[in-house]
Design a protein around this motif. Sequence first.
Motif, mmCIF file in Angstrom:
data_model
loop_
_atom_site.group_PDB
_atom_site.id
_atom_site.type_symbol
_atom_site.label_atom_id
_atom_site.label_comp_id
_atom_site.label_asym_id
_atom_site.label_seq_id
_atom_site.Cartn_x
_atom_site.Cartn_y
_atom_site.Cartn_z
ATOM 1 N N THR A 75 20.185 -7.865 33.048
ATOM 2 C CA THR A 75 20.991 -8.639 33.978
ATOM 3 C C THR A 75 20.591 -10.100 33.883
ATOM 4 O O THR A 75 19.396 -10.419 33.891
ATOM 5 C CB THR A 75 20.770 -8.162 35.431
ATOM 6 O OG1 THR A 75 21.040 -6.769 35.492
ATOM 7 C CG2 THR A 75 21.662 -8.908 36.393
ATOM 8 N N GLU A 80 20.813 -13.318 36.010
ATOM 9 C CA GLU A 80 21.093 -13.904 37.321
ATOM 10 C C GLU A 80 21.207 -15.410 37.113
ATOM 11 O O GLU A 80 20.255 -16.048 36.662
ATOM 12 C CB GLU A 80 19.973 -13.585 38.309
ATOM 13 C CG GLU A 80 19.854 -12.115 38.646
ATOM 14 C CD GLU A 80 21.013 -11.612 39.487
ATOM 15 O OE1 GLU A 80 21.669 -12.429 40.179
ATOM 16 O OE2 GLU A 80 21.269 -10.406 39.442
ATOM 17 N N VAL A 81 22.367 -15.973 37.446
ATOM 18 C CA VAL A 81 22.656 -17.366 37.106
ATOM 19 C C VAL A 81 22.974 -18.163 38.360
ATOM 20 O O VAL A 81 23.689 -17.692 39.257
ATOM 21 C CB VAL A 81 23.866 -17.431 36.143
ATOM 22 C CG1 VAL A 81 24.130 -18.861 35.709
ATOM 23 C CG2 VAL A 81 23.645 -16.526 34.937
ATOM 24 N N GLU A 82 22.445 -19.377 38.420
ATOM 25 C CA GLU A 82 22.815 -20.285 39.504
ATOM 26 C C GLU A 82 22.743 -21.716 39.004
ATOM 27 O O GLU A 82 22.036 -22.029 38.050
ATOM 28 C CB GLU A 82 21.954 -20.085 40.739
ATOM 29 C CG GLU A 82 20.485 -20.299 40.547
ATOM 30 C CD GLU A 82 19.690 -19.911 41.786
ATOM 31 O OE1 GLU A 82 18.749 -20.647 42.097
ATOM 32 O OE2 GLU A 82 20.002 -18.891 42.417
ATOM 33 N N ILE A 111 19.257 -19.525 34.156
ATOM 34 C CA ILE A 111 19.500 -18.122 33.835
ATOM 35 C C ILE A 111 18.179 -17.368 33.924
ATOM 36 O O ILE A 111 17.258 -17.649 33.168
ATOM 37 C CB ILE A 111 20.072 -17.974 32.409
ATOM 38 C CG1 ILE A 111 21.304 -18.862 32.240
ATOM 39 C CG2 ILE A 111 20.376 -16.516 32.100
ATOM 40 C CD1 ILE A 111 21.694 -19.083 30.788
ATOM 41 N N ARG A 112 18.107 -16.420 34.838
ATOM 42 C CA ARG A 112 16.903 -15.601 34.980
ATOM 43 C C ARG A 112 17.228 -14.164 34.571
ATOM 44 O O ARG A 112 18.236 -13.615 34.991
ATOM 45 C CB ARG A 112 16.400 -15.642 36.414
ATOM 46 C CG ARG A 112 15.855 -16.998 36.812
ATOM 47 C CD ARG A 112 15.322 -17.006 38.249
ATOM 48 N NE ARG A 112 14.818 -18.320 38.592
ATOM 49 C CZ ARG A 112 15.577 -19.337 38.988
ATOM 50 N NH1 ARG A 112 16.877 -19.193 39.101
ATOM 51 N NH2 ARG A 112 15.041 -20.511 39.280
ATOM 52 N N PRO A 139 15.527 -10.772 35.107
ATOM 53 C CA PRO A 139 14.413 -10.118 35.804
ATOM 54 C C PRO A 139 13.726 -9.016 34.999
ATOM 55 O O PRO A 139 12.519 -8.819 35.135
ATOM 56 C CB PRO A 139 15.041 -9.545 37.071
ATOM 57 C CG PRO A 139 16.500 -9.748 36.962
ATOM 58 C CD PRO A 139 16.783 -10.653 35.823
ATOM 59 N N VAL A 142 26.225 -10.363 33.472
ATOM 60 C CA VAL A 142 26.005 -11.729 33.942
ATOM 61 C C VAL A 142 26.498 -11.819 35.380
ATOM 62 O O VAL A 142 27.638 -11.484 35.683
ATOM 63 C CB VAL A 142 26.757 -12.746 33.056
ATOM 64 C CG1 VAL A 142 26.611 -14.152 33.613
ATOM 65 C CG2 VAL A 142 26.252 -12.675 31.620
ATOM 66 N N HIS A 143 25.616 -12.254 36.265
ATOM 67 C CA HIS A 143 25.975 -12.405 37.681
ATOM 68 C C HIS A 143 25.725 -13.850 38.077
ATOM 69 O O HIS A 143 24.577 -14.297 38.119
ATOM 70 C CB HIS A 143 25.163 -11.453 38.557
ATOM 71 C CG HIS A 143 25.526 -11.557 39.994
ATOM 72 N ND1 HIS A 143 24.799 -12.269 40.900
ATOM 73 C CD2 HIS A 143 26.588 -11.057 40.674
ATOM 74 C CE1 HIS A 143 25.373 -12.200 42.079
ATOM 75 N NE2 HIS A 143 26.469 -11.466 41.965
ATOM 76 N N ILE A 144 26.821 -14.579 38.365
ATOM 77 C CA ILE A 144 26.702 -15.980 38.780
ATOM 78 C C ILE A 144 26.624 -16.023 40.296
ATOM 79 O O ILE A 144 27.536 -15.572 40.991
ATOM 80 C CB ILE A 144 27.881 -16.817 38.260
ATOM 81 C CG1 ILE A 144 27.879 -16.805 36.735
ATOM 82 C CG2 ILE A 144 27.802 -18.240 38.801
ATOM 83 C CD1 ILE A 144 29.033 -17.535 36.096
ATOM 84 N N ASN A 145 25.520 -16.517 40.805
ATOM 85 C CA ASN A 145 25.310 -16.650 42.250
ATOM 86 C C ASN A 145 25.925 -17.959 42.708
ATOM 87 O O ASN A 145 25.486 -19.032 42.302
ATOM 88 C CB ASN A 145 23.818 -16.629 42.581
ATOM 89 C CG ASN A 145 23.168 -15.329 42.177
ATOM 90 O OD1 ASN A 145 23.686 -14.259 42.472
ATOM 91 N ND2 ASN A 145 22.053 -15.407 41.490
#
Length: 123
Positions: free
Chosen positions: A5, A7-9, A17-18, A20, A57-60
């Motif tokens: 995954t 995790e994007v912000e 881009i992290r 985990p 890809v999950h954009i926060n």
Amino acid sequence: MSKYTAEVERDGKFWMIRVPEISRATQARHVREIEAMARDLIAIIVDVPADSFELAVHINLPKSVEDHLKAAEAYREQAAEANRRASEEARVAAKILAAEMPLREVGAVLDVSHQRVHQLVNS
């Protein structure tokens, strides 16, 4: 197949881009680069080809943006329901008129083609 995954912000001018699962991070300058950068990071750290794993890809987004997007979706759903109801009412009106006059006349009254009236009456 392994799954990761991203995790994007937004962080200033960059997208942070992290990942985990490997406890590592990278950055991208543009949204279009996010997936490639995340895949490159994972491929280097895990020592596998960049196309050998699944990546979500999950954009926060900020909460205020999420709230507006949620409201927009609710309005789209309301509009779809209103369109469905409007279509049903048009069908009923066409059927009532078609019982009293020719389809060409119904079309002229409803400002639609007689072919459309035929569809409405027979649906």
